[in-house]
Design an enzyme around this catalytic site. Structure first.
Site: not given
Ligand code: X8Z
Ligand code: ZN
Length: 610
Positions: A220, A380-381, A384, A408, A509, A518
């Site tokens: 960052y 959102h996608e 990107h 994001e 994640h 992020r």
């Molecule tokens: O993972 C994502 C996107 C892909 S970058 C679908 N998001 C996070 C999640 O689903 O936990 C978007 C919002 C937060």
């Molecule tokens: Zn995303």
């Protein structure tokens, strides 16, 4: 997956970093005295090599994610080994240039190389291979996770099916069953995760960081400790608004489920908020609607009624971007993307955006259903993909967001312009009269998605940073997770948890090792972008009334930032769009100021907090 680059994001982040050291072709120890010119040439060569290697890797990862088999997994693992080995060697060799006065681009390139991986491996080949296998197993456990009922004999349900229950059911016990069920899939992850932490920490130390959290926080353009404070400062700005929303929603849930189940002054049970992780609450809008009987904001039923299919939804998303004067996506985007869940094979459904060749081979990978939630995720996608499509001419190490929060935030910023008027034009909503009640309904609906997410966006990495630093020990993994979920979100597990459970692993994640701060940053940045683009579009009046749809000036401003990629520190990119150099939640607070006032009156006399 990277989502700052999935392909880069997950790939590069999670996997690419795996094989760190001992790479043929790179010197292990400092050789003859290095010069700035050598460093410049080295940086150039690394960019060229990485473009080739990352393309190979993204190709293998794309195949694996859209066709999960033992073969495609093994194939991807081979390539990951190769890439990780290269990256580790390159980082080590780059140390020859430490202390030299380098030109700005070379210095930035070498810095980006050093922080480009979310999962670094140590030099030891055995550990590296263990890390690679462990990461792959964790990924697989999540991807294949299914719940087959308390006795294992019911019809097995995957995350998509269980999430439908979380979104739609209002039956306390059915919700509890789906929530508990999904949280069983992560139990076997615990020993694997412990190894992942230990080995990747070694890897981070190997390249000069205190621990893996320190590496993550070094992306960052400021010292890691300062970034930690920065995140807390932003949270401090928005917490009062979150607390008001929490108090109001809890009151409404108590009416639905009973005050014995949802007591005042206590955390909300985590399975009642319409989402597996209670991260976004939009699915319970009908339960908390401020003024029932006003104009409907229900887009889902129109999408279904009008037979919107996945491609039609994606074209609609693209049209928003082109309305700003941005270019069309290449036709290959439509030929190569995965829009819907195939019936005949396992795939990773978690949405992601890719540029497989780092040359405008953009794609999305989703399992789209005709819902408003998915329509938002499409935007959102595409955010990107538009970043990719505007920076693909840069050297690959610059093919990233100004910081990962920027990547994001792009698509999300545009969705703030999806107003009821816009939806009416599309025939997805009936006319919504402009009046105070409709405004509060609309703002509450937005807040359930945008504001409710903030503490979750922050806490996932608060937990991992503590885990990586050793402040949280494996024996306390689950306990510390719930301490943070209670502290930040004000939610609690609906049934007793123990250290047999590994609830963080039930969130994609964590096993996929994708950094999460992020998304917290993006929720704040998107309002800064929105405000600035509205100003560029000449909007006058309250921020929540602005739509930039169709405005070319706003498009130009956005494009100027997208084209920069990661070539400059993020404050420079922020300045291009907003004229300011600080992340700031004031635009978010301005946007929601009508709702904030309304919540304050609603909550009067209530026992808020937890
Ligand atoms: O993972 C994502 C996107 C892909 S970058 C679908 N998001 C996070 C999640 O689903 O936990 C978007 C919002 C937060
Ligand atoms: Zn995303």
């Amino acid at each position: 997956m990277n989502w700052t680059r999935l392909p880069k994001s997950l790939l590069r982040s999670a996997l690419a970093a795996l094989v760190l050291s001992s790479v043929p072709g790179f010197a292990q120890a400092p050789a003859a005295k290095a010069t700035p010119e050598e460093a410049r040439q080295f940086a150039q060569k690394v960019n060229a090599d990485l473009k080739r290697l990352w393309t190979k890797q993204a190709t293998a990862e794309w195949i694996k994610s859209t066709y999960i088999t033992d073969d495609s997994e093994r194939n991807a693992a081979y390539v990951n080994e190769e890439v990780l080995g290269y990256v580790n060697g390159a980082i080590k060799e780059s140390r020859r240039f430490d202390g030299l006065k380098l030109d700005a681009d070379t210095a930035r390139t070498l810095h980006l190389l050093r922080v480009s991986q979310a999962l670094p491996a140590p030099s030891d080949a055995k550990k590296r291979s263990e890390l690679a296998t462990t990461a792959a197993k964790l990924d697989g456990l999540y991807g294949k996770g299914k719940y087959c009922g308390p006795d294992g004999k019911a019809k097995c349900r995957d995350l998509e099916e269980l999430s439908d229950v979380m979104a739609e059911s209002r039956d306390y016990n059915a919700l509890l069953d789906a929530w508990q069920g999904w949280h069983t899939i992560s139990r076997p992850m615990r020993p694997l995760y412990e190894r992942l932490v230990s080995i990747s920490n070694d890897g981070a130390k190997d390249i000069g960081f205190n621990d893996l959290g320190g590496l993550w926080r070094s992306g960052y353009d400021m010292p890691p400790a300062e970034f930690e404070k920065e995140a807390q400062r932003l949270w401090g700005q928005v917490k009062p608004l979150y607390d008001d929303l929490h108090c109001y929603v809890r009151g409404r849930l108590a009416k639905q489920y009973g005050a014995d189940k949802v007591p005042a002054g206590k955390p909300i049970p985590a399975h009642l908020l319409g989402n597996m992780w209670a991260q976004e609450w939009n699915n319970i809008y009908p339960l908390v609607e401020p003024f029932p009987g006003q104009a409907s904001l229900d887009v889902d039923s129109e999408l279904k009624k009008q037979n919107y299919d996945a491609v039609k939804m994606v074209r609609l998303g693209e049209k928003f971007f082109t309305s700003l004067g941005l270019k069309s996506l290449p036709e290959t985007f439509y030929e190569r993307s995965q829009f819907t869940k195939p019936r005949d094979r396992e795939v990773v459904c978690h949405a992601s955006a890719w540029d497989v060749t780092y040359e405008n081979d953009v794609r999305v990978k989703m399992c789209i259903k005709p819902t408003e939630e998915d329509l938002i995720t499409i935007h959102h996608e595409l955010g990107h993909n538009y970043y990719y499509t505007y920076y693909y001419n840069l050297p690959v190490l610059y093919q990233a967001g100004a910081n990962d929060g920027f990547h994001e935030a792009i698509g999300d910023a545009l969705t703030l312009s999806i107003t009821p008027e816009y939806l009416q034009q599309l025939g997805l909503l009936k006319a919504v009269e402009k009046n105070d009640k409709n405004l509060i309904n609309l703002q509450l609906k937005d807040a359930l998605e945008k504001v409710a997410f903030l503490p979750f966006g922050l806490l996932v990495d608060q937990w991992r940073w503590e885990v990586f630093s050793g402040r949280v020990k494996p024996a306390d993994y689950n306990k510390s997770w719930w301490v943070l979920r209670q502290k930040y979100q004000g939610v609690a597990a609906p049934v007793a948890r123990s250290e047999q459970d590994f609830d963080p692993g039930a969130k994609y994640h964590v096993p996929a090792n994708v950094p999460y701060t992020r998304y917290f940053l993006a929720r704040i940045l998107q309002f800064q972008f929105h405000k600035a683009l509205c100003e560029a579009a000449g909007h006058k009046g309250p921020l929540h009334e602005c739509s930039i749809y169709g405005n070319k000036e706003a498009g130009k401003r956005l494009q100027a930032m997208l084209e920069m990629g990661a070539s400059k520190p993020w404050p420079d990119a922020l300045q291009v769009v907003t004229g300011t150099r600080q992340m700031d939640a004031t635009p978010l607070l301005d946007y929601f100021s009508p709702l904030r006032q309304w919540l304050k009156t609603q909550n009067k006399g209530q026992k808020c907090g937890w």
